[in-house]
Motif scaffolding. Structure first.
Motif, PDB file in Angstrom:
ATOM      1  N   GLU A  40       0.833  -1.194   0.000  1.00 32.62           N
ATOM      2  CA  GLU A  40       0.000   0.000   0.000  1.00 32.62           C
ATOM      3  C   GLU A  40       0.870   1.246   0.000  1.00 32.62           C
ATOM      4  O   GLU A  40       1.839   1.337   0.761  1.00 32.62           O
ATOM      5  N   VAL A  41       0.533   2.201  -0.822  1.00 33.08           N
ATOM      6  CA  VAL A  41       1.197   3.506  -0.861  1.00 33.08           C
ATOM      7  C   VAL A  41       0.419   4.450   0.051  1.00 33.08           C
ATOM      8  O   VAL A  41      -0.818   4.450   0.025  1.00 33.08           O
ATOM      9  N   PRO A  42       1.099   5.253   0.884  1.00 30.99           N
ATOM     10  CA  PRO A  42       0.365   6.208   1.716  1.00 30.99           C
ATOM     11  C   PRO A  42      -0.604   7.038   0.890  1.00 30.99           C
ATOM     12  O   PRO A  42      -0.298   7.463  -0.228  1.00 30.99           O
ATOM     13  N   ALA A  43      -1.766   7.278   1.453  1.00 33.23           N
ATOM     14  CA  ALA A  43      -2.850   7.919   0.701  1.00 33.23           C
ATOM     15  C   ALA A  43      -2.547   9.357   0.328  1.00 33.23           C
ATOM     16  O   ALA A  43      -3.213   9.916  -0.553  1.00 33.23           O
ATOM     17  N   PHE A  44      -1.542   9.982   0.951  1.00 37.44           N
ATOM     18  CA  PHE A  44      -1.220  11.363   0.604  1.00 37.44           C
ATOM     19  C   PHE A  44      -0.233  11.469  -0.545  1.00 37.44           C
ATOM     20  O   PHE A  44       0.219  12.563  -0.876  1.00 37.44           O
ATOM     21  N   TRP A  45       0.152  10.344  -1.165  1.00 39.65           N
ATOM     22  CA  TRP A  45       0.915  10.356  -2.417  1.00 39.65           C
ATOM     23  C   TRP A  45       0.121   9.607  -3.483  1.00 39.65           C
ATOM     24  O   TRP A  45      -0.617   8.663  -3.171  1.00 39.65           O
ATOM     25  N   PRO A  46       0.292   9.971  -4.741  1.00 42.52           N
ATOM     26  CA  PRO A  46      -0.351   9.190  -5.803  1.00 42.52           C
ATOM     27  C   PRO A  46       0.274   7.805  -5.912  1.00 42.52           C
ATOM     28  O   PRO A  46       1.486   7.649  -5.752  1.00 42.52           O
ATOM     29  N   ASP A  47      -0.542   6.810  -6.139  1.00 44.65           N
ATOM     30  CA  ASP A  47      -0.054   5.437  -6.258  1.00 44.65           C
ATOM     31  C   ASP A  47       0.337   5.191  -7.714  1.00 44.65           C
ATOM     32  O   ASP A  47      -0.469   4.764  -8.542  1.00 44.65           O
ATOM     33  N   THR A  48       1.601   5.493  -8.028  1.00 40.40           N
ATOM     34  CA  THR A  48       2.109   5.356  -9.391  1.00 40.40           C
ATOM     35  C   THR A  48       3.401   4.550  -9.380  1.00 40.40           C
ATOM     36  O   THR A  48       4.010   4.312  -8.332  1.00 40.40           O
TER      37      THR A  48
ATOM     38  N   GLU B 130      -4.846  18.677  -7.265  1.00 41.81           N
ATOM     39  CA  GLU B 130      -4.260  19.598  -6.297  1.00 41.81           C
ATOM     40  C   GLU B 130      -4.242  19.028  -4.882  1.00 41.81           C
ATOM     41  O   GLU B 130      -3.516  19.529  -4.023  1.00 41.81           O
ATOM     42  N   LEU B 131      -5.018  17.952  -4.652  1.00 43.78           N
ATOM     43  CA  LEU B 131      -5.168  17.444  -3.288  1.00 43.78           C
ATOM     44  C   LEU B 131      -3.839  16.986  -2.704  1.00 43.78           C
ATOM     45  O   LEU B 131      -3.521  17.290  -1.550  1.00 43.78           O
ATOM     46  N   TYR B 132      -3.036  16.247  -3.483  1.00 42.70           N
ATOM     47  CA  TYR B 132      -1.753  15.772  -2.963  1.00 42.70           C
ATOM     48  C   TYR B 132      -0.849  16.949  -2.590  1.00 42.70           C
ATOM     49  O   TYR B 132      -0.136  16.906  -1.582  1.00 42.70           O
ATOM     50  N   TRP B 133      -0.881  17.993  -3.399  1.00 43.97           N
ATOM     51  CA  TRP B 133      -0.080  19.192  -3.100  1.00 43.97           C
ATOM     52  C   TRP B 133      -0.565  19.850  -1.810  1.00 43.97           C
ATOM     53  O   TRP B 133       0.245  20.240  -0.957  1.00 43.97           O
ATOM     54  N   LEU B 134      -1.872  19.975  -1.660  1.00 43.70           N
ATOM     55  CA  LEU B 134      -2.416  20.584  -0.442  1.00 43.70           C
ATOM     56  C   LEU B 134      -2.014  19.795   0.792  1.00 43.70           C
ATOM     57  O   LEU B 134      -1.661  20.373   1.828  1.00 43.70           O
ATOM     58  N   GLN B 135      -2.035  18.485   0.717  1.00 41.16           N
ATOM     59  CA  GLN B 135      -1.711  17.659   1.877  1.00 41.16           C
ATOM     60  C   GLN B 135      -0.239  17.755   2.267  1.00 41.16           C
ATOM     61  O   GLN B 135       0.101  17.698   3.450  1.00 41.16           O
TER      62      GLN B 135
ATOM     63  N   THR C  82       8.994  11.660  -6.057  1.00 41.56           N
ATOM     64  CA  THR C  82       7.648  11.801  -5.504  1.00 41.56           C
ATOM     65  C   THR C  82       7.271  13.262  -5.366  1.00 41.56           C
ATOM     66  O   THR C  82       6.149  13.672  -5.724  1.00 41.56           O
ATOM     67  N   LYS C  83       8.181  14.077  -4.871  1.00 38.72           N
ATOM     68  CA  LYS C  83       7.917  15.514  -4.747  1.00 38.72           C
ATOM     69  C   LYS C  83       7.672  16.131  -6.114  1.00 38.72           C
ATOM     70  O   LYS C  83       6.706  16.903  -6.294  1.00 38.72           O
ATOM     71  N   THR C  84       8.502  15.808  -7.086  1.00 36.50           N
ATOM     72  CA  THR C  84       8.348  16.366  -8.433  1.00 36.50           C
ATOM     73  C   THR C  84       6.994  15.998  -9.020  1.00 36.50           C
ATOM     74  O   THR C  84       6.315  16.842  -9.630  1.00 36.50           O
ATOM     75  N   LEU C  85       6.578  14.760  -8.838  1.00 34.37           N
ATOM     76  CA  LEU C  85       5.294  14.321  -9.371  1.00 34.37           C
ATOM     77  C   LEU C  85       4.139  15.109  -8.761  1.00 34.37           C
ATOM     78  O   LEU C  85       3.238  15.572  -9.471  1.00 34.37           O
ATOM     79  N   ILE C  86       4.166  15.290  -7.447  1.00 31.59           N
ATOM     80  CA  ILE C  86       3.086  16.012  -6.779  1.00 31.59           C
ATOM     81  C   ILE C  86       3.038  17.469  -7.233  1.00 31.59           C
ATOM     82  O   ILE C  86       1.960  18.028  -7.479  1.00 31.59           O
ATOM     83  N   LEU C  87       4.202  18.099  -7.348  1.00 32.54           N
ATOM     84  CA  LEU C  87       4.235  19.488  -7.810  1.00 32.54           C
ATOM     85  C   LEU C  87       3.724  19.606  -9.240  1.00 32.54           C
ATOM     86  O   LEU C  87       2.951  20.523  -9.571  1.00 32.54           O
ATOM     87  N   ASP C  88       4.142  18.686 -10.090  1.00 27.80           N
ATOM     88  CA  ASP C  88       3.709  18.745 -11.491  1.00 27.80           C
ATOM     89  C   ASP C  88       2.208  18.481 -11.639  1.00 27.80           C
ATOM     90  O   ASP C  88       1.553  19.063 -12.518  1.00 27.80           O
ATOM     91  N   MET C  89       1.659  17.634 -10.797  1.00 29.41           N
ATOM     92  CA  MET C  89       0.223  17.349 -10.873  1.00 29.41           C
ATOM     93  C   MET C  89      -0.601  18.599 -10.562  1.00 29.41           C
ATOM     94  O   MET C  89      -1.641  18.844 -11.183  1.00 29.41           O
TER      95      MET C  89
END
Length: 526
Positions: free
Chosen positions: A209-217, A419-424, A405-412
């Motif tokens: 399981e990937v933590p829910a505050f990151w996208p599971d990719t 935007e949810l992952y970035w907000l979290q 992981t950080k780059t992916l969240i910022l780019d999303m």
């Protein structure tokens, strides 16, 4: 067979050491760099292999509720070395500070009382710790870093940790006990992307399981496996150190402590004050000194408890140690008897908090937090909610290491995908947070505004503030600004925000160039 008895050892720790006393124990303190508690085999993780840590737990004690007061390298390690909470350490509450001369470390005390002391790789860092003559202090021991090795991946250090430990043992006087600090540089970033799969033989499906505050990719799963590979490397050197002690006949009377300084170097974890940030692995073994090994302890224990433990087993009282008053409590009560689970009901909570970690906000400001963990809840008080918790967006969110992981969240967020992952991970937060970590270990469901949880919120807030006042926290007296006023020890990054926004190219090697936002994102914060 055990050559010493626990009663004899504890008796020796209460009296002057002479030739007729049992030998004082050796101390091997092993600290990983950025590893969260769930990711060690003894806690049930099957995608990170840690046989050496698991052995220490099996042949000693496994602690399920060990917490650091401050989830960042320098302040967490300062708490370990001094036995004091982070808000009691003046400049050393901050990351990259000037370490105050008034605070002696337990290693310095042991050195003065006959212990042969040393360390390999990372001791207390980053920052500057000099004595009154301007000479560097060895807060964690004299460095032993001469021996090198070929690392299995480009992100792994070339220091041969176990080889340097053996070099240290070779130099130890025969009649002196030792205290050694194994400060592995793993799993600190950067990682060789894909090394977990290519070099450790792992599969992205190994992670349940990937933590829910990151996208599971696939990108995030590879990042996690690279992190796992580096934890395993840290563990391999721990295993070599245990083997070296066995070969020399010294493991029996060596107190071995294995932990990590803070949580994993991923968004919303390292540098924050959530459960995965501060809740850390801890296993302790001492064949000659722990009765009925193999027990699991569920009491809350704190990183400030290590220093008084080491002083006690070495037979050194606080006056002899010359240290500032210690807030922590010795862990030797767990070495005796056969109790497990909840052993001492008085150890029912921990306090946590932070001030300035990495730079990047105007005027080198921090993000002050205080918190308490008790009764299955984590309560946090954010004193400056208008500040950015992971650092200002236009300076690259500097309190979050660069990563795939950080780059992916910022780019999303930038691409309008999510935007949810970035907000979290990066968005602004309310003044109060409350989480039921029994069911929400990832701290995603803030209950602070819930009327149903009003009583627990108020009770935890009162206890937190009362204890902080009793411990002399400057923020409780309206003097919290002092933590922002303390200078950054590195001239390379001091006044980062002002220099960067004026057009200067200021290096920050721990983030990626694409982490910097081209314009303010204030309107996106929620």
């Amino acid at each position: 067979m055990r050559t010493l008895t626990l009663l004899a050892l504890l008796f020796a720790a209460t009296r002057h050491v002479n030739a007729d006393d049992p030998p004082r124990p050796n101390i091997l303190f092993c600290i990983a760099d950025d590893a969260s508690q769930p990711h060690f085999g003894a806690y049930g993780c099957n995608w990170v292999n840690t046989p050496a840590f698991d052995r220490v737990a099996r042949e000693g004690l496994l602690f399920t509720n060990a917490w650091t007061p401050n989830a960042k390298c320098a302040p967490s390690r300062a708490c370990i070395l001094t036995g004091r909470n982070t808000w009691q350490l003046e400049e050393a509450c901050n990351h990259q500070p000037f370490f105050p001369q008034k605070f002696r470390s337990y290693v310095e005390a042991l050195t003065d009382h006959g212990y042969f002391t040393g360390r390999t790789a990372k001791g207390w860092a980053p920052g500057i710790a000099n004595d009154e003559n301007g000479k560097p202090r060895h807060l964690a021991g004299r460095p032993f870093n001469q021996k090198k090795t070929t690392p299995p991946a480009s992100g792994i250090s070339g220091i041969d940790y176990a080889g340097n430990f053996e070099a240290f043992l070779d130099q130890k006087p025969e009649d002196a006990p030792f205290c050694f600090w194994y400060g592995g540089l793993e799993p600190h970033r950067r990682y060789e992307y894909g090394s977990g799969v290519a070099k450790a033989g792992k599969k992205i499906t190994d992670i349940p399981e990937v933590p829910a505050f990151w996208p599971d990719t696939e990108v995030v799963r590879n990042d996690m496996l690279d992190y796992a590979f580096e934890i395993e490397y840290f563990d391999q050197h721990l295993g070599r150190m245990l083997a070296a002690l066995e070969e020399r006949g010294q493991l029996e009377n060596t107190l071995v402590v294995v932990t990590s300084d803070n949580g994993m170097p991923f968004p919303r974890v390292k540098g924050q004050e959530y459960a995965l940030s501060n809740h850390l692995p801890l296993a302790i073994m001492w064949p000659a000194g722990i009765e009925n090994p193999g027990r699991t302890i569920d009491d809350f224990v704190n990183f400030i408890d290590f220093a008084p433990t080491f002083l006690e087993v070495a037979g050194i009282d606080l006056d002899q140690a010359g240290m500032q008053p210690i807030t922590g409590r010795s862990l030797t009560e767990y070495f005796r008897g056969n109790a497990e689970g909840i052993v001492n009901t008085a150890r029912d909570h921990v306090l946590i908090g932070k001030e300035r970690h990495d730079v990047g906000r105007p005027h080198d400001q921090g993000y002050p937090i205080r918190g308490i963990v008790k009764d299955g809840f984590l309560y946090l008080r954010n004193f400056e909610p208008e500040r950015w918790p992971a650092g200002d967006p236009i300076t690259g969110y500097l309190n979050c290491d660069g990563s795939p992981t950080k780059t992916l969240i910022l780019d999303m967020r930038r691409d309008g995908m999510d935007e949810l992952y970035w907000l979290q991970s990066f968005g602004k937060r309310p003044a109060e947070e409350l989480y039921d970590i029994r069911t929400d270990r990832e701290c995603l469901h803030n209950l602070a505004a819930s009327e149903e949880h009003r009583d627990i919120r108020e009770r935890l807030r009162r206890q937190l503030m009362d204890e902080l006042k009793a411990q002399g926290d400057p923020r409780m007296d309206g003097n919290g600004h002092i933590f922002d006023d303390y200078p950054v020890a590195s001239p390379r990054t001091a006044n980062y925000f002002e220099r960067f926004t004026s057009g200067e190219e200021v290096p920050a090697g721990w983030v990626n160039p694409t982490d910097y936002e081209p314009k303010p994102v204030e309107a996106d914060a929620k």
